[in-house]
Structures are given as C-alpha cells and as structure tokens.
Write an enzyme that holds these catalytic residues in place. Structure first.
Site, PDB file in Angstrom:
ATOM      1  N   GLU D  37       0.652  -1.491  -0.367  1.00  0.00           N
ATOM      2  CA  GLU D  37       0.381  -0.514   0.279  1.00  0.00           C
ATOM      3  C   GLU D  37       1.098   1.411  -0.057  1.00  0.00           C
ATOM      4  O   GLU D  37       1.574   1.739   0.773  1.00  0.00           O
ATOM      5  CB  GLU D  37      -1.596  -0.148   0.938  1.00  0.00           C
ATOM      6  CG  GLU D  37      -2.288  -1.519   1.319  1.00  0.00           C
ATOM      7  CD  GLU D  37      -2.215  -1.694   2.267  1.00  0.00           C
ATOM      8  OE1 GLU D  37      -1.845  -0.694   3.432  1.00  0.00           O
ATOM      9  OE2 GLU D  37      -2.681  -2.939   2.749  1.00  0.00           O
ATOM     10  N   GLU D  68      -4.886  -7.053   2.536  1.00  0.00           N
ATOM     11  CA  GLU D  68      -3.576  -7.516   2.555  1.00  0.00           C
ATOM     12  C   GLU D  68      -3.517  -9.514   2.006  1.00  0.00           C
ATOM     13  O   GLU D  68      -2.514  -9.947   2.060  1.00  0.00           O
ATOM     14  CB  GLU D  68      -2.554  -7.394   4.094  1.00  0.00           C
ATOM     15  CG  GLU D  68      -2.545  -6.080   4.496  1.00  0.00           C
ATOM     16  CD  GLU D  68      -3.964  -4.732   4.475  1.00  0.00           C
ATOM     17  OE1 GLU D  68      -5.176  -5.207   4.192  1.00  0.00           O
ATOM     18  OE2 GLU D  68      -3.476  -3.961   4.811  1.00  0.00           O
ATOM     19  N   PHE D  91       2.057  -1.610   8.371  1.00  0.00           N
ATOM     20  CA  PHE D  91       2.511  -1.706   9.859  1.00  0.00           C
ATOM     21  C   PHE D  91       2.486  -3.618  10.055  1.00  0.00           C
ATOM     22  O   PHE D  91       1.285  -4.352  10.269  1.00  0.00           O
ATOM     23  CB  PHE D  91       1.457  -1.354  11.045  1.00  0.00           C
ATOM     24  CG  PHE D  91       1.785   0.447  11.003  1.00  0.00           C
ATOM     25  CD1 PHE D  91       1.366   1.070   9.860  1.00  0.00           C
ATOM     26  CD2 PHE D  91       1.548   0.809  11.853  1.00  0.00           C
ATOM     27  CE1 PHE D  91       0.822   2.391   9.798  1.00  0.00           C
ATOM     28  CE2 PHE D  91       1.721   2.589  12.017  1.00  0.00           C
ATOM     29  CZ  PHE D  91       1.512   3.325  10.945  1.00  0.00           C
ATOM     30  N   HIS D 137      -1.061   0.615  16.963  1.00  0.00           N
ATOM     31  CA  HIS D 137       0.223   0.786  15.659  1.00  0.00           C
ATOM     32  C   HIS D 137       1.493   1.142  16.320  1.00  0.00           C
ATOM     33  O   HIS D 137       2.456   1.662  15.911  1.00  0.00           O
ATOM     34  CB  HIS D 137       0.061   2.701  14.988  1.00  0.00           C
ATOM     35  CG  HIS D 137      -1.289   2.048  13.924  1.00  0.00           C
ATOM     36  ND1 HIS D 137      -2.833   1.834  14.272  1.00  0.00           N
ATOM     37  CD2 HIS D 137      -1.778   2.032  12.554  1.00  0.00           C
ATOM     38  CE1 HIS D 137      -3.673   2.026  13.570  1.00  0.00           C
ATOM     39  NE2 HIS D 137      -2.969   2.296  11.946  1.00  0.00           N
TER      40      HIS D 137
HETATM   41  C1  LIG Z   1      -6.189  -3.506   7.913  1.00  0.00           C
HETATM   42  C2  LIG Z   1      -4.910  -2.340   7.484  1.00  0.00           C
HETATM   43  N1  LIG Z   1      -3.922  -1.778   6.068  1.00  0.00           N
HETATM   44  C3  LIG Z   1      -3.400  -0.712   6.116  1.00  0.00           C
HETATM   45  C4  LIG Z   1      -3.746  -0.043   7.037  1.00  0.00           C
HETATM   46  C5  LIG Z   1      -3.060   1.906   7.103  1.00  0.00           C
HETATM   47  N2  LIG Z   1      -4.546   2.741   6.279  1.00  0.00           N
HETATM   48  C6  LIG Z   1      -4.578   3.498   7.359  1.00  0.00           C
HETATM   49  S1  LIG Z   1      -5.870   4.121   7.007  1.00  0.00           S
HETATM   50  C7  LIG Z   1      -5.482   4.087   5.338  1.00  0.00           C
HETATM   51  C8  LIG Z   1      -6.073   4.421   3.589  1.00  0.00           C
HETATM   52  C9  LIG Z   1      -7.544   4.767   4.328  1.00  0.00           C
HETATM   53  O1  LIG Z   1      -8.811   4.918   2.660  1.00  0.00           O
HETATM   54  P1  LIG Z   1      -9.995   5.024   3.454  1.00  0.00           P
HETATM   55  O2  LIG Z   1     -10.793   3.718   3.614  1.00  0.00           O
HETATM   56  O3  LIG Z   1     -10.148   5.361   2.058  1.00  0.00           O
HETATM   57  O4  LIG Z   1     -10.054   6.145   4.094  1.00  0.00           O
HETATM   58  P2  LIG Z   1      -9.551   7.798   3.936  1.00  0.00           P
HETATM   59  O5  LIG Z   1      -8.494   7.896   5.339  1.00  0.00           O
HETATM   60  O6  LIG Z   1      -9.971   8.236   2.923  1.00  0.00           O
HETATM   61  O7  LIG Z   1     -10.867   8.509   4.728  1.00  0.00           O
HETATM   62  C10 LIG Z   1      -4.531   3.133   5.538  1.00  0.00           C
HETATM   63  C11 LIG Z   1      -4.413   1.918   4.059  1.00  0.00           C
HETATM   64  C12 LIG Z   1      -4.527  -0.138   7.902  1.00  0.00           C
HETATM   65  N3  LIG Z   1      -5.154   0.661   9.375  1.00  0.00           N
HETATM   66  N4  LIG Z   1      -5.497  -1.073   8.600  1.00  0.00           N
END
Ligand SMILES: Cc1ncc(C[n+]2csc(CCOP(=O)(O)OP(=O)(O)O)c2C)c(N)n1
Ligand SMILES: Cc1ncc(C[n+]2csc(CCOP(=O)(O)OP(=O)(O)O)c2C)c(N)n1
Ligand SMILES: [Mg+2]
Ligand SMILES: [Mg+2]
Lengths: 339, 340, 339, 340
Positions: D37, D68, D91, D137
C-alpha cells in the site's frame, strides 16, 4: 446537522493548530501537545452529521481512523474526547486510547484503527439488538479504500443473511492515503457490492447534507423497522492530507482544488438560508459551536496527564491477582532518553 | 440416595462436561449464546456443542457463514453490547483469517477504552495433533495466544476442569480463549487416553483462573505441562516411579493468568525442571516457563529441559508426526536427563 | 474428460476402502493405512474435468480440502499423489503434506486446507504470468461455503483491478459440512458477486460435463486472451458425507437421494453414446482407468514410510546451519504411548 | 580517489540503505518486484520504497488494494511461480488480517510440499513504538513471528545491516520477514537516535542470517537485544561504563535463525544476562533467550533479567507509553540488578 458540521470543522481546525504547536519549524511526530498520528476529516462532515442525525444514544456507531466528525455527530462527550486526544487522565479512555480509539459507551460509540475492522463489531451490535428485540440499530463507517478488505465484505454477508439492523456507510473521498480509488478497484459505485449479498445498496453522489440525510433516513429506517441492512456510499471530499504531516506530493493540485471547491458546510448554509434561517441565526450556531470547542480544548489542556502506573491498569475488567509480574519493576521505563 | 451417589460419581467425557457448563449457563442467562460453524445441527465437529442446538434452537445456537472475521468480530460487538457470546473457531489453526478481531479488538478494547467497555466473550477452539491432520490442522498455538495481552487463555485437561473452567470463562467479564484438545474430548472416533474422563458434579462450579493443579506430587523433578501432555507426563511419571524417580507433575490449566507461584514453588522444591508442550518450542510456552525459573529461582535450579515441537510445521505421515509431537518416552528421557 | 471423471470416481472408491480398513468396526481416525481426515469428491467430477480440460501444464491450479478430482484432471502424478495420501516417502511431499496438501510443481498444482486461502496464491500465479508476458492462466477452485470468506472476496477485486488471467471456480454442492447454503448466505447464484468487482460471472446450474466444459472454455479463453478474470460457479453434487466418518445426521435422506440421482458421469456417458462412442469404448476407458488406479494404489502401498529424521528436513529450501536445536534430541518422540 | 573515499565513508539512513538494496536487486533481476500500500507514489509511509516507483514504474512497484490477504497471498503465488516478490505489510500490527497467508501458506508450503516448491519472498513491515501511536500501531510482534516455523525473521538495527540483510533476504530462497523499526529509519518527521545512520558501501553485499553482532565487548554483563533497543542498550552501556561496569551488547539481527552460540558464548563469559525487547514480555523473545541460557549455560549463569513490554497493550499518552517501552534507564537498572 449544521451545528454538528460546523462544530466538527472548527474542532479540527483547532486541533490542527494545537497539533502543530511544538512541531514547528521541523515536523516531529513525537513533539508538541498532541501525541501520535492525527487524521482530520475536513470535507467529510456531511456524512457524519447526515447519518447520525437519525441515531439515538442506544444505537451503536463504529468509526475508523478518521473519527472526529462522526463522534461529534453521535454525541460523544466533547470535553472527554478532547482530553483523550491530548492524552489526559480524564479522557474517555484515561489517555490509553487516543484519537483512533475513542470509546464512549454512553452513546455506544467505538473505533478501530484497523481498516474495516469496525464493521464486524457493528454487526455484532446489530445482532445483540435483534436478539434482545429492541429497535436499536448499528452503523459502521469506513472509507472507500476499506471496501476491498475482507472484514467489510464478510460483514455484508453476515448482516444480510441474519437480516440485521445495520447500516454500512462508505465515505468515498477518492483517496486511500496516496492511492486513488481507480487504482485499487474497478468498481465506481461501491454500493453495487451490496447486490452480491442480496442487500440494499445506494450511493449519494455528492455530499449535500440534505441528500445524505434523506438517504440515511431510508437506510436507518429500514434497519429500525426490521427490514435489514443497507450499504450506503457517500461521496465526500478530502480537503487535507491523509494525516497531519502528509505533504501530498502524490496529489495533483487540481484535485485538491476540486475537493475544496465544493464545501458541504457552505452549501448547507445556503440551503438553510433558502429555508428562511437568517445569517444571524447561522452565526449564532457557529459561534456557540466555537465556544463549546474552545471551552473543551481549554478544559482538556488543563487536565492532568495520567500517572505512569496507570499503564498497568485496565488490561482486564476482572484482573487476576498475584504473579511475579506485579512485583517486577524492571520494565518500568521512565524515559527513552536518546531521541 | 442412589441419585446422590450417581451425581457424585458421574463420569463424563471432556466434551460432555464442557457442553454441560455451556447449557447450564445458557439456561441461567438469556444473554449467553453460541455461534460457530456447524454448531447448530452437527453439534460441533469435535462435539463441543452436542445437543445444544436442539435444546436452545437456532437463534441461540447459531450456525454462521465461513467468515471468521465477521462472526468473531460480531461476537466482540455483541459482548460490548452486554451479551455473553461463546464463539467457536473450529480449529485454532484458522486463527490467521480472523486474528485482527481477536487480538486487536477482542483483547484490546478494554484497555484502549480505559476500562469503559469490556468484552465478556468466550472464544472456544479445538487444538492439537496426534491424528495426522498435518500442518494446517494439528497445532495448539498456545504460545501465540498467551503472548498477546488482553485475553485470558484456558487449556483444560480433564472433564472436571473443562466444566469448571467453562463456567468461570462464561461468567468472566473479560475475553477468554478456551482451547480444548481434540484428543481429550472423548470422541467416539478419536479415542482418548484414560485420564480426561473424570467424575463431574452436576451442579455448576467455578475453577478460578491462574491456579495450576499439582496432578502428582514428587520430590525429584518438576514437570510443567498442560492439555494432552498432562496425561503423557502422568504416564511418564508412573514409568519413572518404577525406577525410583519421584516426579511432580503440574498442570498449568490457564496460561493467562499464569500460576507463577506454583511453578516456582515446585522448582524450588525439586531443583529440576522439565517443561512439556505441544506447541512450537521456540519463543513459546516452554521458553516462558524456563525463563521464569531462571529469573526467579536460579539459585535452586540445577537443570532445565524443554520438550516441545521442534520448530517444524507438523508433518502428516505417522512416523513423522510421532517424531515431532512429544511422547511419553520423550518426557521420560528428559526427566532422566535433568537428573544427571 | 470422461477418462478423468471415471478415474477420479474409481480412485476415491478405492481410497475409501483403504481408508476404512483398520477403522472397522469402530471408526478410529488414527487407525488404518491412510492417516488423517479424508474428503472425497464423488459428485464433483464434472467440475474438475470440465475446467482442467482447457489447461496446460504451465497453467496453475489451486485446490481446497477436497482436491483429488481436480488433481487428477490437472494431471498430477497419480502414483506419487497416492503415495502421499498413504504417507509414504516417495509421495509428492515425502509424506509431509498429505491429502489436503498436494503439491505437484510439474503441473503447477497446489492446495490449501484453509477455506478460500488457495485464491490469493492463484491470483499471484496469474500476476506472475502477466508480468512475464506468458499466456498461462491460473484457476482457483473453492466450495460454495468458501464464497463468504474474505480471502476469496478480496481476491476477486485484486484479480479484477489488475486484469489478471484467473478463473475462480466455485463448486456449489449445496452444503458446507452440515450447513446448507441458504443458512449462510442470501445469494442463490454466487457468481453474482462478480458484478461488485466489475468482473464477468457465470453459473452452470447443473453438472453436465459438456456444459461445464463450454463455460470453462469461455472463462479460460478470456483469461488466456488477456481479457481478465471470471467467476464461474458450477452446481455439483455431494454424494457422500463431508469427510469420511461423517454420519450426516443433519442431512435429510431425500437430499442425499437427490444428489445421487443425477450422476454427471452417467450423463456424460450417455452424451458420448449419442455422439457414437460405443459401450465397448467406454468400458475400455473405464477399465484402463481402473487399472491405472489399482496400479497406483498397489505401488503406493509398497512404498516405504519416511524415516522419522526426515521430519526435520524441508522447513527451508536454504536451511540455516548450526544452533543448539540441531544437537538437541529431547524432542525426538518415538511414540505417544497412551492412545 | 575522492570518489573511493566518498564511497567508503558514505553515510546513509536506514531507509536509504534498505531502499538501495531493493533497487540494486531489482536492476539485476526482473523477477524482483515490490507491492504494497502506498509504495508507488508515496514511496512507503515509512520511506521503505522512496523513489522506487519513479525508477521502476508502477508495474514493478505496485500499489495494491487495502486487502492484505489477497496481495500477500498473491506474493506467495508469484514466489511459487519463481518470481521474487517483496511485499509490504504497512504496519506489523495489521498482521491479523492476513496471518493465514503468512503463516499457513508462505511459511509452510515448502515443508508441506516436502521441498518440491519454495517461496522466495520478502515480507517487509514497519514495527515499533515511541511516537504514541497506541495499541494498534506500535507493536513489534517479534516473538509472534519468530514462534511460528518456516519463515526467517530479520530485524536490522543499522543502515549497514539494513542493506546487507536486505540483499540476503531477496536472494534467499525462503520467505523472510524483514521488520524495520520506524524510529530507526531516519525519517525527517521522526528523528532517529544517532546509531542507525552508518557508513554503507555502495556495492551490494550480504550479511548472513544467524550471525549476531557483538556491538560492544564487555566482561561483566551480557545484554542481548535487537532493533531500536540495540541503541538504547549502547547508551546504557556507555552510562554504566562510567561506573566501571563493563557491558557486552549483542545485537541478534535475526531471530530465525537465532545465533544461539553467540548468546551462549557471551553468557558463559559474563555469567549475567539481561534480555531487552520491545515486544510483550511473556512467551516471547526475552523468554526464549533466557530459556536458552538456562538450558545450556546454567552452570555459568548467575543472574538473568528480562526487560520488555509488561504484557499490556501499548498505551497512547506519553507518560504511559514511556512507562511500558523499555528505556535506557530500565536497561541500566536491570544491568545493575543482575550484578547484585
Ligand atoms: C488492515 C489495514 N491496512 C492498512 C492500514 C493503513 N491505513 C490506514 S488509513 C488507510 C487508508 C484508508 O483509506 P480510506 O478507507 O479510503 O479512508 P480515508 O483515509 O480516505 O478516510 C490505510 C491504508 C490499516 N490501518 N489497516
Ligand atoms: C478458514 C476456515 N474455516 C473453516 C474451515 C473448516 N472447514 C473445512 S471444509 C469446510 C466446509 C467447506 O464447505 P465448501 O466450501 O462448500 O466445500 P465442500 O466441503 O462442500 O466441498 C469447513 C467449514 C477451514 N478449513 N478453514
Ligand atoms: Mg478514502
Ligand atoms: Mg459445499
């Protein structure tokens, strides 16, 4: 709604100021009064407010990593939430949870910082309501980037086959951190995924608060009346970086402009004016919101930090007694020192 | 009179004892319900829910889609809403599809909320090998669960303990992972050793968490173990007794909380420690027990050995599986070794 | 196809006999010549044969816990596969994998015993083909009970957005162990889930081998031609219990009858007769299949069991050297003893 | 001449060193590719892929959906097909949504196939706390990964090691979990301690797995540690030296394989062991190292202490996080304690 939206917007403007204090000129994530990451929701307000307007205290909401606008609309205690974000003892979680882990059982609000993992617990709250024969409903909020995650997709099926009073609200802000939606899925309208589970799906293509409100009314109503779950996607906007400190090097300038151009708060104000609300009245709402926010932040900053020993409490509601761990003090860290 | 006697001497399999506790709690409390794959009509692949579907109906004994993240997470949500779900993960080996709900929500929400919410949920799961089900269906993963904070971890080795620990688990206000060893359940199609079938009182009773059970007192060597290997250790102790070696056998019963006092007291008495486990050896249960002894009873400690799965996935063919799962002989050998 | 189907059916009949030997009169899963669980696929043959008929050795197939009919149709070495199932040294995996973990890299066949977890690796094989610019394809087989699992649903999205040469084949036998399909999902036609990912979906409502063959031809062709993935669902039948030893107390007698009534092998034979294949020719195919099977089973049973020390090998392709573990012998188990 | 000198003395952050190894391997071998990602345009949230997207394009540095299980599993499939994917789990705390692919497929397919297939894949992941990112985290989970067989586990603590271990990881025919500590990467927005930024040769070089690094020789006490805590242990050793305490500091560098000889040699020399870890204390890394010493060097062992996260989820507020993550002071105190 207007109240919730201006509160959320101003709240986050204030948080941003506070967060950056001590992080200037060089941004150091571990400096300043607010610890950790901070995900702000400017541009998302219509979804939180439009949906939560239909909810009662006994309805459950789960929010993802970007929770403030939803928490405010759900009626989470603003002072204790702020104290939590500042890491203070009187915070919602005594400073243990922080901004991604806001829990307020009084209004049945909870978070998970893991993508889509708030969905199953919301389904569980819906299941509990069904089992107890109440008409409470549960709403899970998530981002459009989360709709490719198994935990969400499984939850659609479970909610549907059990006919649970659940609404899934997808906040589509076009971006998942640096990844534009079209890079990670071929589906333009995420609510289409509902079909594959024989669930009702609907998308609001913009964030006019009134339209969100009406779509949410249908969805929450369906849940409350025992007619099962809904997948509701709402187009929102991301006026800022993903988290504080995100320079958005990946994002075209025009995209930022486009997202900022359409502001749901201004649009709602205009709507309200058309319905005869005067500028004075709007100003009054805004001012009183600002006062409330300022007051909450001032209050929070006066709160004491938790004592370091508190770190050992609350692992269990019903803690075991005895054991060498209790006596052990070798892990009692005072200071990392080298950073 | 006859009835009292019968009640007192009633022998149950571990499966029956465990199910009886669940049934009694369900009768007492409408908030208790059970969900899992194949629990409603099948009664659980390993007879962890026999007849419950019939008594309580499909609303309280719920079959669920094969989507562990959603239904275990739904358990978390229902528990936070005040219910007391018992949720079954069919084999512990499947934890990897749902671990986030288990360790990041179920186990942490109490702490992350500063105690303002709690999660009174029981996650039951079948563990263990000895029937050649290979690398994805034979693990215990005791150490994996015990390592991550926020969940209590229970491993019964007898019918008596299975019932008492289940009552405690359901009534506990925290998440409890209840790991039952398939080989101990008393299944018609997978014969148990003789130990786990015991007298079981009919009335509900609790066994407190964090109290190890001294299954056999001895003065020469301490064997600390759990689950199936309690019975293997007892068999080894019998054999060793013939040679005049007096083995103390400790059944941990719960890994979280861990009865460190019982372990240390025994080690201080015997000075010689063998830790036996059906999980992978390194970074696991045997490591923890040996480390505890070294940290807190070093002066009394004369020798330690660990007997566990030698850090390989569990192989399928009989001679291979027999090689890696500790047997009675291995325990005997280790006890003899620490006496040298 | 006919050949593969009769081979698979007869093969499993023979395995069943062997499996039950030593488990009579009392069924003891750890007794008899074949260790562990055994999931037989009688009634599924058309799907394995109809799909794999379009595949080459360099195409990848992943199978779930019920893999034999697929393995046979994919051309997995029958003798070494049988030796593996008997837990012998010359088995495909030297006796380490067993019936749910058949790997034959010569024909790119692999399994996972965890529901839906064969899907992502199949997607990865498709990704490798795309990156290497070959026209190889990948096929993931799964049961209808697996379509509610996140790993499958995520894989649909990933394959679709990357436009990968992948076919997902859902074998719908109405049951997931004791759970009827309608108890776990509201969707009747699982291939509908493809829509939510902008993927092509198709269902074959019965297991006439020729119809499966034709649908698979389209799906595999689409993949091979670079036109992306397909979700193909095939109605098959479960003529037996979920695994050996399953008494099917939960299953209505009529359902068993219904599943047995429509036998895809007989129907294919009829089709072939219509196309002028004589009974003699069919018998010949069947006899030669039976001979091959008998021969493979005889061969397998003569193979030696692995030496117990082999348990320590093959954890790594590139094993580290040294360490106290190598010297340690305390874990060398000889016999559990008490069971 | 000037150039040679520059090359020899070129200091890099850990992030730059790690990325350089990836870039060099990608230039050499078309089968190496990266997915995760936010790796393509963002360059990895923790700068684990800076500029790689620009050099190699989006086909070889692939952004993937937030799913994932599917993309890590796709890495497994691509690796089995002969490619050499590097796959990033943003993470380590997110392992729970994809653990089945990681531990049941990636780690076991080699064994379950009797070696007929292998999985040459690198799973990179960011670990660690110290910046108040709270319970979901901030973990390292070193013990969780090291406990489960079939994957090699690598934890660099310096730029030099980060590059060398990455070359070894990519070239290795087995799955390697490469855990980089965020605090060590040298990110502009999260200042590192001074230790991890080191001279790094420009040419590719390998650091063999299973060789611990004696960061500092000493005769009084052995400190075994890894990751961020190497630097904290060095700081503690400096402070202790002022008091005449001569501390040996061992950086494990890889947990699987584990350099047991180095640990035991040092313990035999000093007789006093402190194990420092940023993972949960029980059933983890500190348990394993202490157990090894007890099992194999008991005669020489005079005292052991473990310093690790005290079996609580990682709290958010600064005083709380500081309390649970071992600091320099805690290491100093433990070293003093084992000398008493
Ligand atoms: C399982 C998992 N993978 C990756 C992340 C890291 N992460 C946190 S926010 C995010 C992006 C989220 O995008 P979206 O769902 O569109 O929400 P937005 O931030 O745009 O409000 C990612 C990849 C996570 N918290 N949990
Ligand atoms: C993640 C996971 N959950 C549960 C199981 C146990 N299990 C094995 S097969 C099976 C039923 C599968 O049904 P289906 O997918 O329809 O395939 P069928 O057996 O009918 O061919 C279950 C629940 C598993 N192997 N993996
Ligand atoms: Mg988004
Ligand atoms: Mg099925």
């Amino acid at each position: 709604m207007y109240d919730d939206m201006v509160t959320a917007r101003y709240y986050e403007e204030r948080l941003q100021e506070e967060y950056l204090e001590g992080k200037q000129p060089a941004f150091d994530i571990s400096a300043g009064p607010i610890p950790g990451e901070l995900h702000l929701a400017a541009g998302h307000e219509a979804s939180g407010a439009g949906v939560c307007a239909h909810l009662r205290d006994d309805d459950t909401v789960t929010a993802p990593h970007r929770p403030h606008h939803i928490a405010i609309a759900k009626g989470v205690d603003l002072k204790r939430m702020t104290a939590e974000i500042f890491g203070r003892e009187t915070g919602l979680s005594k400073g243990k949870g922080g901004h991604m882990h806001l829990f307020d059982p009084d209004v049945n609000f909870a978070c998970s910082g893991i993508i889509a993992q708030g969905c199953p617990p919301a389904v569980g709250a819906g299941l509990a309501a069904k089992k107890r024969n109440t008409d409470a409903v549960a709403v899970a909020f998530l981002g459009e980037g989360a709709i490719d995650q198994g935990g969400f997709l499984e939850s659609l099926n479970f909610a549907s086959v059990q006919n649970l009073p659940v609404v899934f609200v997808v906040e589509d802000n076009d971006w998942a951190i640096s990844m534009p939606k079209e890079r990670v899925t071929d589906v333009r309208d995420g609510s289409k995924r509902a079909d594959g589970f024989e669930m009702h799906g609907e998308r609001v293509d913009h964030d006019d608060a009134v339209d969100v409100y009406e779509a949410a009314e249908r969805a929450v109503g369906r849940a409350r009346d025992g007619n099962g779950p809904t997948l509701l996607e709402v187009q929102v906007h991301r006026r800022m970086g993903h988290f504080m400190g995100d320079a958005e090097a990946y994002r075209p300038e025009e995209d930022v402009e486009r997202h900022k151009a359409r502001d749901s708060i201004e649009r709602l104000a205009e709507d309200l004016r058309k319905h005869g609300i005067t500028d004075d009245e709007l100003d009054e709402i805004r001012e009183s919101a600002e006062n409330r926010v300022d007051h909450a932040i001032d209050w929070a900053k006066e709160q004491p930090e938790p004592a370091s020993d508190a770190a050992y409490e609350d692992v269990f509601a019903n803690p075991p007694t005895g054991g060498v761990d209790e006596a052990s003090s070798t892990t009692a860290a005072t200071d990392g020192g080298e950073e | 009179m006859a009835q009292t006697q019968e009640a007192a001497e009633r022998e149950l399999t571990m499966s029956r004892a465990m199910v009886e506790a669940v049934a009694q709690e369900m009768r007492e409390d409408d908030d208790v319900f059970l969900m899992g794959e194949d629990v409603a009509d099948y009664g659980g692949i390993f007879s962890s829910a026999t007849d419950l579907g019939e008594e309580f109906g499909h609303d309280r004994v719920m079959d669920v889609p094969i989507s562990e993240t959603s239904y275990i997470g739904a358990g978390v949500g229902a528990a936070q809403a005040g219910m007391r779900p018992i949720v079954e993960l069919m084999f512990v080996d499947f934890f990897g599809v749902a671990m986030d709900q288990i360790y990041n929500n179920m186990a942490k929400n109490t702490y992350m909320s500063g105690g303002s919410v709690n999660v009174p949920m029981v996650l039951t799961t079948a563990v263990g090998g000895t029937y050649n089900d290979a690398a994805q269906h034979s693990q215990t993963l005791y150490g994996t669960f015990a390592h991550l904070p926020g969940m209590k971890v229970v491993v019964p080795s007898t019918a008596y303990d299975a019932k008492g620990l289940m009552h405690t688990a359901i009534r506990d206000d925290d998440p409890v992972v209840y790991m039952f060893h398939k080989r101990l359940m008393g299944l018609g199609w997978m014969p148990s050793p003789s130990g786990p079938k015991t007298d079981v009182p009919e009335d509900a009773y609790e066994i407190p968490f964090g109290e190890a059970d001294v299954k056999r007192e001895g003065s020469d060597v301490t064997v600390v173990t759990l689950g199936l290997h309690v019975h293997r250790a007892m068999a080894a102790a019998d054999a060793l007794a013939d040679d005049g070696i007096d083995t103390e056998v400790l059944d941990l019963r719960t890994l979280v909380p861990l009865d460190t006092d019982a372990v240390l007291d025994s080690v201080r008495k015997t000075g010689r420690l063998v830790v036996v486990d059906e999980d992978y050896r390194s970074f696991g249960v045997t490591s923890e027990i040996a480390a505890l002894a070294a940290e807190h009873a070093l002066d009394d400690l004369e020798a330690v050995q660990r007997v566990a799965i030698p850090d390989v996935p569990i192989p399928y063919a009989r001679p291979l599986e027999d090689e890696v799962i500790p047997g009675v002989d291995d325990i005997e050998a280790a006890v003899r070794a620490v006496r040298e």
